[in-house]
Design a protein around this motif. Structure first.
Motif, PDB file in Angstrom:
ATOM      1  N   ALA A  78     -17.551  10.259   1.264  1.00  0.00           N
ATOM      2  CA  ALA A  78     -16.877   8.969   0.913  1.00  0.00           C
ATOM      3  C   ALA A  78     -16.619   8.467   1.863  1.00  0.00           C
ATOM      4  O   ALA A  78     -15.508   8.860   3.061  1.00  0.00           O
ATOM      5  CB  ALA A  78     -16.045   8.981  -0.164  1.00  0.00           C
ATOM      6  N   ASP A  79     -16.622   6.782   2.037  1.00  0.00           N
ATOM      7  CA  ASP A  79     -16.540   6.004   3.162  1.00  0.00           C
ATOM      8  C   ASP A  79     -15.754   5.018   2.562  1.00  0.00           C
ATOM      9  O   ASP A  79     -16.534   3.893   1.944  1.00  0.00           O
ATOM     10  CB  ASP A  79     -17.715   5.956   4.250  1.00  0.00           C
ATOM     11  N   ASP A  80     -15.135   4.291   3.285  1.00  0.00           N
ATOM     12  CA  ASP A  80     -14.978   2.956   3.123  1.00  0.00           C
ATOM     13  C   ASP A  80     -14.389   2.031   4.417  1.00  0.00           C
ATOM     14  O   ASP A  80     -14.410   2.895   5.679  1.00  0.00           O
ATOM     15  CB  ASP A  80     -13.186   3.224   2.322  1.00  0.00           C
ATOM     16  N   SER A  81     -14.291   0.877   4.575  1.00  0.00           N
ATOM     17  CA  SER A  81     -14.017   0.889   5.454  1.00  0.00           C
ATOM     18  C   SER A  81     -12.948  -1.195   5.796  1.00  0.00           C
ATOM     19  O   SER A  81     -13.163  -1.523   4.662  1.00  0.00           O
ATOM     20  CB  SER A  81     -15.511  -0.217   6.326  1.00  0.00           C
ATOM     21  N   ASP A  92       0.288   1.250   5.434  1.00  0.00           N
ATOM     22  CA  ASP A  92       1.196   0.265   4.970  1.00  0.00           C
ATOM     23  C   ASP A  92       0.357  -0.393   4.052  1.00  0.00           C
ATOM     24  O   ASP A  92       0.240  -0.577   2.584  1.00  0.00           O
ATOM     25  CB  ASP A  92       2.527  -0.022   5.231  1.00  0.00           C
ATOM     26  N   ASP A  93      -0.974  -1.143   4.592  1.00  0.00           N
ATOM     27  CA  ASP A  93      -1.712  -2.047   4.521  1.00  0.00           C
ATOM     28  C   ASP A  93      -2.676  -1.279   4.473  1.00  0.00           C
ATOM     29  O   ASP A  93      -4.049  -2.319   3.811  1.00  0.00           O
ATOM     30  CB  ASP A  93      -1.267  -3.383   4.862  1.00  0.00           C
ATOM     31  N   ILE A  94      -3.382  -0.404   4.412  1.00  0.00           N
ATOM     32  CA  ILE A  94      -5.201   0.028   4.369  1.00  0.00           C
ATOM     33  C   ILE A  94      -4.281   1.466   3.403  1.00  0.00           C
ATOM     34  O   ILE A  94      -3.878   2.452   3.881  1.00  0.00           O
ATOM     35  CB  ILE A  94      -5.136   0.537   5.780  1.00  0.00           C
ATOM     36  N   ASP A  95      -5.242   0.864   2.680  1.00  0.00           N
ATOM     37  CA  ASP A  95      -5.846   1.969   1.458  1.00  0.00           C
ATOM     38  C   ASP A  95      -7.316   2.367   1.986  1.00  0.00           C
ATOM     39  O   ASP A  95      -7.883   2.069   1.406  1.00  0.00           O
ATOM     40  CB  ASP A  95      -5.938   2.081  -0.140  1.00  0.00           C
ATOM     41  N   PHE A  96      -7.987   4.344   2.132  1.00  0.00           N
ATOM     42  CA  PHE A  96      -8.960   4.320   1.525  1.00  0.00           C
ATOM     43  C   PHE A  96      -9.357   4.907  -0.235  1.00  0.00           C
ATOM     44  O   PHE A  96      -8.201   5.445  -1.130  1.00  0.00           O
ATOM     45  CB  PHE A  96      -8.537   6.093   2.462  1.00  0.00           C
ATOM     46  N   ASP A  97      -9.787   4.474  -0.317  1.00  0.00           N
ATOM     47  CA  ASP A  97     -10.336   4.327  -2.580  1.00  0.00           C
ATOM     48  C   ASP A  97     -11.978   4.015  -2.244  1.00  0.00           C
ATOM     49  O   ASP A  97     -12.391   3.070  -1.604  1.00  0.00           O
ATOM     50  CB  ASP A  97      -9.871   3.482  -2.355  1.00  0.00           C
TER      51      ASP A  97
END
Length: 199
Positions: free
Chosen positions: A78-81, A43-48
């Motif tokens: 692609a990476d996100d953190s 809900d509160d985490i989007d990978f973009d």
């Protein structure tokens, strides 16, 4: 994969020999650009995130308005953190998504003058994706981390639009946007600039 074979077969049958012209022929090319992926994790985490991508492709133009094309696309990793600091401990989660696949399309072409054309593509992509997760927890006592890996694959609808400028009768430059309608992702798309050699 059977959807791809059916799609290509239908496109080939649609191109009657009666339409054959000087514009008919094979072409090959390679491109470099940027891919982007967006996925709702929770809900509160989007990978973009985005990554450098490349592709190799070849096709056949039946006449000046219609062709078919096969591409190999490597969208990169692609990476996100995300991180959280409570004051007494910190948490960090890093996700990496790698995406590649074979894309098959029917290509509709609109010539504009002798050196430029616009095109639109409809087809299917047979894709593979790899997911890597790395979680780190740190407090005054120290830190620990754990990692997970997962993979998935499928066949989904794809489309693209672009334009090609002919530098010579055989050499051209293409700019293109593609979108892949992968159910597991909110957005998976690709921008590329490619060189094209027409036989």
């Amino acid at each position: 994969m059977r959807f791809i074979f059916a799609f290509v077969t239908g496109a080939l049958l649609a191109a009657s020999p009666a339409f054959a012209a000087d514009d008919a022929g094979f072409y090959v090319g390679a491109g470099l650009g940027q891919s982007s992926v967006k996925v709702d994790v929770v809900d509160d985490i989007d990978f973009d995130a985005s990554s450098t991508a490349f592709k190799l492709f070849g096709g056949y133009q039946f006449f000046k308005y219609l062709g078919v094309e096969l591409e190999y696309i490597d969208a990169g990793d692609a990476d996100d953190s995300w991180s959280y600091d409570s004051g007494s401990f910190t948490e960090r989660l890093k996700a990496t998504i790698g995406f590649s696949g074979f894309n098959t399309s029917a290509v509709g072409i609109l010539p504009i003058g002798e050196k430029f054309n616009l095109f639109a593509k409809l087809g299917f992509i047979y894709w593979d994706a790899d997911l890597k997760l790395n979680y780190t927890y740190t407090d005054i006592k120290g830190s620990f981390s754990e990692s997970e890996r997962d993979s998935d694959s499928g066949t989904d609808f794809s489309w693209g639009i672009g334009g090609t400028f002919k530098i010579t009768p055989n050499l051209g430059v293409r700019a293109e946007y593609q979108d892949f309608d992968i159910a597991e992702a909110d957005r998976t798309d690709l921008w590329t600039i490619s060189g094209v050699w027409m036989f």
